[in-house]
Design a protein around this motif. Structure first.
Motif, PDB file in Angstrom:
ATOM      1  N   SER A  84       0.828  -1.205   0.000  1.00 36.07           N
ATOM      2  CA  SER A  84       0.000   0.000   0.000  1.00 36.07           C
ATOM      3  C   SER A  84       0.866   1.260   0.000  1.00 36.07           C
ATOM      4  N   GLU A  85       1.856   1.291   0.865  1.00 36.82           N
ATOM      5  CA  GLU A  85       2.689   2.482   1.017  1.00 36.82           C
ATOM      6  C   GLU A  85       3.616   2.731  -0.179  1.00 36.82           C
ATOM      7  N   ASP A  87       2.381   2.132  -3.236  1.00 37.40           N
ATOM      8  CA  ASP A  87       1.386   2.378  -4.279  1.00 37.40           C
ATOM      9  C   ASP A  87       1.201   1.236  -5.284  1.00 37.40           C
ATOM     10  N   THR A  90      -4.270  -0.073  -4.361  1.00 35.48           N
ATOM     11  CA  THR A  90      -5.028   1.144  -4.077  1.00 35.48           C
ATOM     12  C   THR A  90      -5.462   1.163  -2.613  1.00 35.48           C
ATOM     13  N   GLU A  91      -5.917   2.303  -2.182  1.00 36.18           N
ATOM     14  CA  GLU A  91      -6.421   2.431  -0.807  1.00 36.18           C
ATOM     15  C   GLU A  91      -7.622   1.506  -0.590  1.00 36.18           C
TER      16      GLU A  91
END
Length: 118
Positions: A84-85, A87, A90-91
């Protein structure tokens, strides 16, 4: 034979992990191989250790396998956070899968604690 709740949830999570690995390595925009391989290994190991625990030869064996599953779940949480961090996911993808792994961690923590107290 119907699986236990933790057995069922860990198997479903392993399936999600395999699908996320496929997405990360096969989609045109990602092609991420290092983090996703770590995620695949730890995310599928949770269910394998739970399955072994359910066939344990003793209480100590059961607790040991569940504790290994818990460690693998914690490692998996780390890889998901990294994906996640950086990218790669996605969130929305992160929020969905992180909720599942954190639920599994809570279940495994409870099992390990309860087994130790008996």
């Amino acid at each position: 034979m119907k699986l236990s709740i933790v057995g069922e949830k860990s198997k479903l999570f392993a399936i999600r992990t395999v699908r996320l690995y496929q997405y990360l390595t096969q989609s045109a925009e990602n092609k991420e191989y290092v983090l996703s391989k770590q995620l695949l290994r730890s995310g599928t190991s949770i269910g394998a250790n739970v399955k072994e625990a359910l066939r344990a030869q003793s209480r100590a064996d059961f607790r040991s396998k569940m504790n290994i599953a818990l460690k693998e779940a914690s490692e998996t949480e780390y890889w998901i956070e990294l994906l996640s961090e950086t990218d790669y996911i996605t969130e929305k993808q992160f929020n969905s899968i992180i909720e599942d792994i954190r639920e599994l961690i809570k279940i495994l923590v409870t099992i390990v604690k309860n087994t130790a107290e008996q």
